[in-house]
Write an enzyme that holds these catalytic residues in place. Structure first.
Site, mmCIF file in Angstrom:
data_model
loop_
_atom_site.group_PDB
_atom_site.id
_atom_site.type_symbol
_atom_site.label_atom_id
_atom_site.label_comp_id
_atom_site.label_asym_id
_atom_site.label_seq_id
_atom_site.Cartn_x
_atom_site.Cartn_y
_atom_site.Cartn_z
ATOM 1 N N HIS A 25 0.872 -1.177 0.000
ATOM 2 C CA HIS A 25 0.000 0.000 0.000
ATOM 3 C C HIS A 25 0.905 1.221 0.000
ATOM 4 O O HIS A 25 1.673 1.442 0.924
ATOM 5 C CB HIS A 25 -0.910 0.019 1.226
ATOM 6 C CG HIS A 25 -1.882 1.165 1.208
ATOM 7 N ND1 HIS A 25 -3.145 1.066 0.651
ATOM 8 C CD2 HIS A 25 -1.769 2.435 1.652
ATOM 9 C CE1 HIS A 25 -3.769 2.216 0.766
ATOM 10 N NE2 HIS A 25 -2.952 3.071 1.366
ATOM 11 N N CYS A 26 0.809 2.009 -1.073
ATOM 12 C CA CYS A 26 1.690 3.165 -1.232
ATOM 13 C C CYS A 26 1.058 4.395 -0.592
ATOM 14 O O CYS A 26 -0.002 4.854 -1.042
ATOM 15 C CB CYS A 26 1.952 3.426 -2.715
ATOM 16 S SG CYS A 26 3.022 4.856 -3.012
ATOM 17 N N PRO A 27 1.676 4.952 0.444
ATOM 18 C CA PRO A 27 1.084 6.141 1.071
ATOM 19 C C PRO A 27 1.172 7.375 0.193
ATOM 20 O O PRO A 27 0.409 8.321 0.381
ATOM 21 C CB PRO A 27 1.918 6.303 2.352
ATOM 22 C CG PRO A 27 3.218 5.662 2.036
ATOM 23 C CD PRO A 27 2.910 4.520 1.115
ATOM 24 N N THR A 49 -1.841 6.944 -1.840
ATOM 25 C CA THR A 49 -2.978 6.534 -0.997
ATOM 26 C C THR A 49 -3.774 5.418 -1.670
ATOM 27 O O THR A 49 -5.002 5.412 -1.634
ATOM 28 C CB THR A 49 -3.902 7.727 -0.679
ATOM 29 O OG1 THR A 49 -4.475 8.236 -1.877
ATOM 30 C CG2 THR A 49 -3.152 8.826 0.041
#
Length: 431
Positions: free
Chosen positions: A130-132, A135
């Site tokens: 999950h890439c912050p 998002t």
């Protein structure tokens, strides 16, 4: 670390991640072109500006797709999971794959390579992380957009670094001239900030581009790389304890080395991940990606038996019933506990004979005892170590956005109908 991640404990930081990235793109791409009007050798030529802004447009397009593309719409599992009921009336065979896992959060089967994302709140097909900064999850359907975004960012910043270097060299060559003949102080400060920010971002994204590209070539996600490293650690530990490790509850589990099954060759890996065999579309900003319908089953390389699933069994993530079932299978393959005890006593007698032949038998016996104590201490601490296990980068599955609570199951979390269906499968396979 999963690629420039923001700590998941800081939700406020993640809320401003997308505006921050947009501001960073604008600062590097557009303020630099304005600055070049005030620093020799002057602004970019028409051709240079055209190509540079085309690549910047590619950044914006791919970033928008990486943010908005659905990593796996709700209900996708019901459409792609290879599950169908047997029709006992006509004698058909039960085709439910016993290797499928169960997600207690989604209350549904979990297809191969899928993981439950604690940010997206559902199982994600071929979840990478999950890439912050977007998002959004990098998954089977969003990976091409994410990779193209990083690719165009690295390409554009490399071009910018070249133009910044030229202007820095001009200033350095004219360092002996009076200051009033050089650029203004604010332009020098702006150039310095651009150099620092662009260099740091280019370095970080360059590493991410290489890492993601390597995963693309070998068809391995960041989570699967973690699983491979975890499995190798379990295998190494089992070699020190006669092929067994101890699971929660004290049950022994035999660990066997497994090969990663989804590396099917470089060309096939690339086509599978990018969703097409058209190489040009791999690099086009408007290029698509694979559909979620192709995430139910995966081609394997055949290096392992068909009854082995990935990820390999993890002692800390198996229900008690599964551990007991594996113990029974170990007994069928490796012998009963009585047979193992007889073999152990035979080895013990051989060790005793060798001990008698040594000159200092008492000292060797004392050393053997200390080794046994250290081995038992290692086995007793195995459970606590497994719970907190991290890879060489210090990451757990939690750092990749995986909901670890959904990964650990007890039999109470699995519906009775599912347990009965799995029992039917096992009974059918044994006949």
């Amino acid at each position: 670390m999963p690629g420039l991640s923001i700590p998941f404990a800081l939700p406020a930081a993640e809320r401003i991640a997308v505006p921050f990235v947009a501001l960073l793109i604008s600062f590097l791409s557009y303020s630099s072109q304005v600055l070049f009007y005030y620093i020799e050798p002057g602004p970019l030529s028409q051709k240079q500006a055209l190509w540079f802004n085309i690549f910047v447009a590619g950044i914006w397009w791919c970033y928008e797709r990486a943010i908005t593309a659905d990593p796996g719409r709700k209900g996708w599992v019901d459409k792609v999971a290879p599950v169908r009921e047997a029709n006992e009336a006509d004698g058909s065979v039960l085709t439910f794959d016993r290797k499928l896992r169960w997600c207690k959060k989604c209350d549904a089967v979990k297809p191969p390579r899928a993981h439950h994302c604690r940010k997206c709140g559902r199982c994600i097909p071929k979840m990478d992380h999950h890439c912050p900064w977007t998002t959004n999850c990098v998954s089977h359907t969003t990976f091409p957009h994410f990779y193209r975004f990083v690719f165009y960012a690295v390409l554009s910043m490399s071009i910018l670094a070249y133009h910044l270097y030229i202007r820095m060299m001009v200033i350095w060559d004219n360092r002996s001239l009076p200051s009033y003949l050089g650029p203004p102080a604010w332009a020098m400060a702006h150039l310095f900030v651009l150099l620092v920010v662009n260099s740091f971002t280019l370095f970080a994204l360059g590493i991410l581009l290489v890492r993601a590209g390597w995963g693309l070539v070998i068809n391995t996600t960041m989570i699967e790389s973690w699983e491979i490293e975890r499995h190798e650690a379990l295998v190494d530990r089992s070699l020190r304890t006669n092929g067994y490790v101890y699971a929660s509850g004290g049950q022994r589990m035999r660990i066997q080395h497994q090969e990663f099954p989804y590396d099917i060759g470089i060309w096939s890996n690339l086509c599978q991940a990018m969703g097409t065999k058209n190489v040009l579309m791999w690099f086009m900003p408007f290029g698509g990606g694979p559909s979620v319908e192709s995430a139910g089953t995966w081609e394997v390389n055949g290096f392992e038996d068909a009854d082995k699933a990935w990820p390999p069994p993890d002692p800390d993530k198996m229900s008690r019933g599964e551990r007991i079932e594996r113990q029974k299978e170990d007994e069928r393959v490796y012998g009963t506990p009585e047979e193992e005890m007889a073999a152990f006593r035979k080895r013990q007698q051989q060790d005793h004979k060798r001990w008698k032949q040594t000159e200092d038998g008492g000292e060797e016996s004392e050393n053997d005892g200390s080794e046994s104590e250290s081995e038992s201490e290692e086995e007793e601490s195995t459970h606590a170590e497994v719970r907190k296990w991290t890879n060489r980068d210090g990451d757990t599955l939690h750092d990749y956005g995986v909901d670890e609570d959904a990964e650990v199951l007890s039999e109470d979390d699995i519906p009775l109908g599912e347990l009965l269906r799995r029992r039917k499968v096992r009974a059918f396979e044994q006949t």
